[in-house]
Structures are given as C-alpha cells and as structure tokens.
Design a protein around this motif. Structure first.
Motif, PDB file in Angstrom:
ATOM      1  N   HIS A 117      -5.919 -11.625   6.493  1.00 36.91           N
ATOM      2  CA  HIS A 117      -4.794 -12.462   6.549  1.00 36.91           C
ATOM      3  C   HIS A 117      -4.383 -12.434   7.721  1.00 36.91           C
ATOM      4  N   THR A 118      -5.048 -10.953   8.716  1.00 35.75           N
ATOM      5  CA  THR A 118      -4.434 -10.875   9.869  1.00 35.75           C
ATOM      6  C   THR A 118      -5.407  -9.899  10.708  1.00 35.75           C
ATOM      7  N   THR A 119      -4.969  -9.399  11.180  1.00 37.27           N
ATOM      8  CA  THR A 119      -5.973  -7.974  12.183  1.00 37.27           C
ATOM      9  C   THR A 119      -5.785  -6.995  12.886  1.00 37.27           C
ATOM     10  N   ILE A 120      -4.108  -7.544  12.507  1.00 36.40           N
ATOM     11  CA  ILE A 120      -3.580  -5.674  12.344  1.00 36.40           C
ATOM     12  C   ILE A 120      -3.909  -4.862  11.844  1.00 36.40           C
ATOM     13  N   ILE A 121      -4.469  -3.878  11.753  1.00 35.65           N
ATOM     14  CA  ILE A 121      -3.941  -2.629  10.591  1.00 35.65           C
ATOM     15  C   ILE A 121      -2.723  -1.061  10.401  1.00 35.65           C
ATOM     16  N   SER A 122      -2.027  -1.368   9.930  1.00 36.53           N
ATOM     17  CA  SER A 122      -0.755  -0.426   9.583  1.00 36.53           C
ATOM     18  C   SER A 122      -1.845   0.875   9.301  1.00 36.53           C
ATOM     19  N   HIS A 123      -1.915   1.433   9.812  1.00 34.06           N
ATOM     20  CA  HIS A 123      -2.647   2.265   9.578  1.00 34.06           C
ATOM     21  C   HIS A 123      -3.491   3.246  11.402  1.00 34.06           C
ATOM     22  N   SER A 124      -3.713   4.924  11.200  1.00 39.15           N
ATOM     23  CA  SER A 124      -4.186   5.262  12.937  1.00 39.15           C
ATOM     24  C   SER A 124      -5.601   5.520  12.538  1.00 39.15           C
ATOM     25  N   TYR A 125      -6.077   5.033  10.970  1.00 36.21           N
ATOM     26  CA  TYR A 125      -7.930   4.758  11.865  1.00 36.21           C
ATOM     27  C   TYR A 125      -8.188   3.837  10.766  1.00 36.21           C
ATOM     28  N   CYS A 126      -9.931   3.587  10.506  1.00 43.51           N
ATOM     29  CA  CYS A 126     -10.347   2.916   9.554  1.00 43.51           C
ATOM     30  C   CYS A 126     -10.800   3.267   8.289  1.00 43.51           C
ATOM     31  N   GLU A 127      -9.163   3.061   7.338  1.00 48.43           N
ATOM     32  CA  GLU A 127      -9.940   3.430   5.682  1.00 48.43           C
ATOM     33  C   GLU A 127      -9.823   1.874   5.232  1.00 48.43           C
ATOM     34  N   HIS A 128     -10.664   2.660   3.880  1.00 48.47           N
ATOM     35  CA  HIS A 128     -11.162   1.764   3.579  1.00 48.47           C
ATOM     36  C   HIS A 128     -10.323   0.477   2.844  1.00 48.47           C
ATOM     37  N   MET A 129      -9.171   1.149   1.707  1.00 45.40           N
ATOM     38  CA  MET A 129      -8.455   0.361   1.458  1.00 45.40           C
ATOM     39  C   MET A 129      -7.415  -0.017   2.958  1.00 45.40           C
ATOM     40  N   ALA A 130      -6.609   0.217   3.722  1.00 46.53           N
ATOM     41  CA  ALA A 130      -6.759  -0.904   5.366  1.00 46.53           C
ATOM     42  C   ALA A 130      -7.108  -1.936   5.233  1.00 46.53           C
ATOM     43  N   ILE A 131      -7.698  -1.416   5.135  1.00 44.59           N
ATOM     44  CA  ILE A 131      -9.117  -2.922   5.671  1.00 44.59           C
ATOM     45  C   ILE A 131      -9.243  -4.353   4.605  1.00 44.59           C
ATOM     46  N   VAL A 132      -9.295  -3.841   4.075  1.00 42.93           N
ATOM     47  CA  VAL A 132     -10.175  -4.234   2.400  1.00 42.93           C
ATOM     48  C   VAL A 132      -8.799  -5.236   2.036  1.00 42.93           C
ATOM     49  N   LYS A 133      -6.815  -4.686   2.344  1.00 40.11           N
ATOM     50  CA  LYS A 133      -6.168  -5.785   2.298  1.00 40.11           C
ATOM     51  C   LYS A 133      -5.504  -6.374   3.111  1.00 40.11           C
ATOM     52  N   LEU A 134      -6.962  -6.284   4.509  1.00 39.54           N
ATOM     53  CA  LEU A 134      -6.324  -7.447   5.756  1.00 39.54           C
ATOM     54  C   LEU A 134      -7.053  -8.900   4.495  1.00 39.54           C
ATOM     55  N   ALA A 135      -7.870  -8.779   4.076  1.00 46.94           N
ATOM     56  CA  ALA A 135      -8.413  -9.936   3.711  1.00 46.94           C
ATOM     57  C   ALA A 135      -8.225 -10.805   2.882  1.00 46.94           C
ATOM     58  N   ALA A 136      -8.393 -12.118   3.444  1.00 49.19           N
ATOM     59  CA  ALA A 136      -7.813 -13.203   2.174  1.00 49.19           C
ATOM     60  C   ALA A 136      -8.927 -13.337   1.481  1.00 49.19           C
ATOM     61  N   GLY A 137      -8.758 -13.604  -0.123  1.00 50.51           N
ATOM     62  CA  GLY A 137      -9.601 -13.154  -0.623  1.00 50.51           C
ATOM     63  C   GLY A 137      -9.119 -12.330  -2.404  1.00 50.51           C
ATOM     64  N   ASN A 138     -10.322 -12.072  -2.696  1.00 49.44           N
ATOM     65  CA  ASN A 138      -9.794 -11.698  -4.568  1.00 49.44           C
ATOM     66  C   ASN A 138     -10.522 -10.147  -3.668  1.00 49.44           C
ATOM     67  N   VAL A 139     -10.074  -9.550  -3.677  1.00 51.81           N
ATOM     68  CA  VAL A 139      -9.955  -7.714  -3.312  1.00 51.81           C
ATOM     69  C   VAL A 139     -10.658  -6.970  -4.497  1.00 51.81           C
ATOM     70  N   ARG A 140     -10.431  -7.167  -5.792  1.00 49.42           N
ATOM     71  CA  ARG A 140      -9.845  -6.430  -6.507  1.00 49.42           C
ATOM     72  C   ARG A 140     -11.202  -5.184  -7.022  1.00 49.42           C
ATOM     73  N   VAL A 141     -12.206  -5.925  -6.561  1.00 52.23           N
ATOM     74  CA  VAL A 141     -13.946  -5.556  -6.980  1.00 52.23           C
ATOM     75  C   VAL A 141     -14.299  -4.334  -5.756  1.00 52.23           C
ATOM     76  N   ASN A 142     -13.181  -4.443  -4.776  1.00 49.65           N
ATOM     77  CA  ASN A 142     -13.546  -3.422  -4.060  1.00 49.65           C
ATOM     78  C   ASN A 142     -12.747  -2.863  -3.962  1.00 49.65           C
ATOM     79  N   LYS A 143     -11.073  -2.142  -4.471  1.00 51.90           N
ATOM     80  CA  LYS A 143     -10.348  -2.105  -5.261  1.00 51.90           C
ATOM     81  C   LYS A 143     -11.130  -1.365  -6.150  1.00 51.90           C
ATOM     82  N   ILE A 144     -11.519  -1.936  -7.135  1.00 51.67           N
ATOM     83  CA  ILE A 144     -12.547  -0.589  -8.290  1.00 51.67           C
ATOM     84  C   ILE A 144     -13.354  -0.081  -7.353  1.00 51.67           C
ATOM     85  N   TYR A 145     -13.797  -0.314  -7.113  1.00 50.12           N
ATOM     86  CA  TYR A 145     -15.015  -0.157  -6.274  1.00 50.12           C
ATOM     87  C   TYR A 145     -14.575   1.494  -5.915  1.00 50.12           C
ATOM     88  N   GLY A 146     -13.477   1.305  -4.591  1.00 49.61           N
ATOM     89  CA  GLY A 146     -13.128   2.529  -3.889  1.00 49.61           C
ATOM     90  C   GLY A 146     -12.505   2.816  -5.144  1.00 49.61           C
TER      91      GLY A 146
END
Length: 312
Positions: free
Chosen positions: A173-202
C-alpha cells in the motif's frame, strides 16, 4: 501508517519516519538514545574485556554474562545507528532488503538474549539448589552447547517471518513505515493482501520465546527462593540471595518492558502512536544499556576488577 488505493510492486526502498507525531523534536529525542548507546557500547565492551582477561572469571556464570554482553552489543548496533541517522540527519530511506535484514537481526538477537537469560536462571538454580553437583553439570562444554542451541533456536523461529514476507507479498500500500526501525508487524502492515498468516506467526514466535523462557525462569527462581528461605542462618540467606539480585533486576527490566510493549501494541488502540513507537524503541535500547551497569554494580568480582582497572 499511510494507506492509499495505489499499490507499489516490490518496492526497492522504504522510508522510516522515526517517531510519528514527534518529528519536530526528534533531534532532542536522539540525545538520550545516543547516551544509552554509548553506555551500552562502553559498558558491555568493558564487561567482555574483564571477563576475558581475568582467569578467575572463566566460569559458566561469567561466560554466560559475556554472551549476554556480546548479544547486547550486536542488538544495539542493529538498531541505534540507523535510528540516530533518522533523528539527527533525516536519513530515513532504507533498502527493502536491508530493512528485512534489520528486522531479522533485531528479532534474532532478542530471542538469543531471552535464551541466555533462561540459561543464567538455570545456572543459579543449579548453583544454589545443587551446589555439590554444579561443577559437573554446568561445564564449559555445556555452556558452549547452550550458546549454540539458543542462537539456532532464535534463527529458526525468526527465519520463517522473513520468508513469509519475501514470498507472500509483492504489492504494498505504501513504502512509508511509521516506525524508527524495521519491525516485523510494521513491515507486514504495509502489504496489500492477506496478512493474517504473518500476524499469527509473529504472535506465535513472541509467545513461544517469551512464554517458554519466562515460565522456566519463574520456576527456577521459585525453587531458589524456597531454598534460600529454608536456610537456617540469616547471613547464609542474605549471601545466597545477593548472588541473584543482579540477575533478578536484569530479568525484570527485560521481560517487564517486553510485556508492556506487547500489550500496548495489541490492546492500546486508544494510546497515541508516538507512545507505542517510543516505548517499543526504549524496550530495545534500555536492556543493553542497563545490563552492564547492573552487573558492574551488583557483582562483586566484576566491581573489584573495574576498580582495579581504573586505579592503575
């Protein structure tokens, strides 16, 4: 996080904005983070030097402490230099692959640190509850094996997160991360698609590492406390308990900050975003800074060697 109807195909560069809502004062925020970084680097390096150079400290307890110091140095270097670059020099851009690498390193070193803290708790449990068998149980070979297993466990748990992001997501959706470092969920939230699997695994990884390690650390110290309070002499109780004070302080500050950061992210939707990001950053920066101070003050052998070094 900014979301739009426009999607980006496999972005090569991402942008870290730092602490959302505090952009105008981030240069001031960087000062305490820089101070903690310097303390972490100097304190842990000094700790490693003392443990390596002093033969009397070549024991499992201090070797584990050295492993903790090395992990703290690696963790601090994985996050703070880039964070200070954002705060002070507006160096917000980071390549997508470097962002994934930073994510992998941060979560791996967190897992290693948690595993070492568990090993240190078990070390104190055996030393206090089974003192006659301690030398035969906690050998240098066992400590080496513990270090290898803890490192391998952390990498095996974190690696699938990296693979899931690289293989499952092509549009963002965007290339802007509202964070001060690259964290798993911060990157996953950028994705366009079903992120449920990534959230559950995290969530699975976080619960597995923290839940497993914290459970056995708690059980170890329950047994230690029972043993201490069963001692007949008050002086013996105090002496035995004093050997654990530094460990307890380190355990509490690591896991309390971890749990606070976890629960504010999961259940603190009414809390302003800058508080979430600030506390998650503090959670990563504070342990590497405090650990050498706690052990330097509370561990007699290390304190003596520090005084000896600076009195030359």
């Amino acid at each position: 996080m900014l979301v739009s109807n426009i999607t980006v195909f496999m972005p090569s560069v991402l942008t870290l904005i730092g602490i959302p809502g505090l952009e105008s004062v981030q240069h001031w925020v960087g000062i305490p983070f820089c101070a903690m970084y310097l303390i972490a680097m100097i304190g842990n390096s000094l700790l490693l030097f003392i443990i390596k150079s002093e033969r009397s400290l070549h024991e499992p307890m201090y070797i584990l402490l050295g492993m903790l110091g090395a992990t703290d140095i690696a963790l601090a270097n994985s996050i703070i230099p880039k964070m200070l670059g954002i705060f002070w020099f507006h160096l917000s851009d980071i390549s997508f692959d470097c962002c994934l690498l930073q994510m992998c390193l941060i979560h791996t070193f967190q897992g290693i640190e948690s595993g070492i803290l568990l090993a240190m708790a078990l070390d104190r449990y055996v030393a206090i509850c089974y003192p006659l068998q301690y030398a035969t149980i906690f050998t240098h070979q066992l400590v080496t094996q513990i270090g290898a297993v803890v490192t391998l466990r952390a990498f095996i748990l974190v690696a699938p997160s990296l693979i899931l992001i690289k293989c499952r997501f092509q549009f963002y959706h965007t290339t802007i991360i509202s964070h001060s470092y690259c964290e798993h969920m911060a990157i996953v939230k950028l994705a366009a698609g079903n992120v449920r699997v990534n959230k559950i695994y995290g969530l699975f990884v976080a619960c597995t590492v923290v839940g497993f390690d914290l459970t056995f650390i708690t059980l170890s110290y329950i047994q230690i406390f029972i043993m201490v309070f069963n001692l007949s002499q008050k002086e013996a109780r105090l002496k035995t308990f004093n050997t654990c004070i530094a460990h307890i302080c380190v355990f509490l500050q690591f896991y309390l900050l971890a749990l606070f950061s976890f629960f504010t992210h999961r259940f603190g939707s009414h809390i302003p975003p800058w508080i979430h990001i600030l506390f998650s950053s503090i959670y990563l920066v504070v342990p590497p800074c405090l650990n050498p101070l706690v052990y330097g003050i509370k561990t007699k052998q290390i304190r003596i060697n520090v005084v000896k070094m600076f009195s030359l």
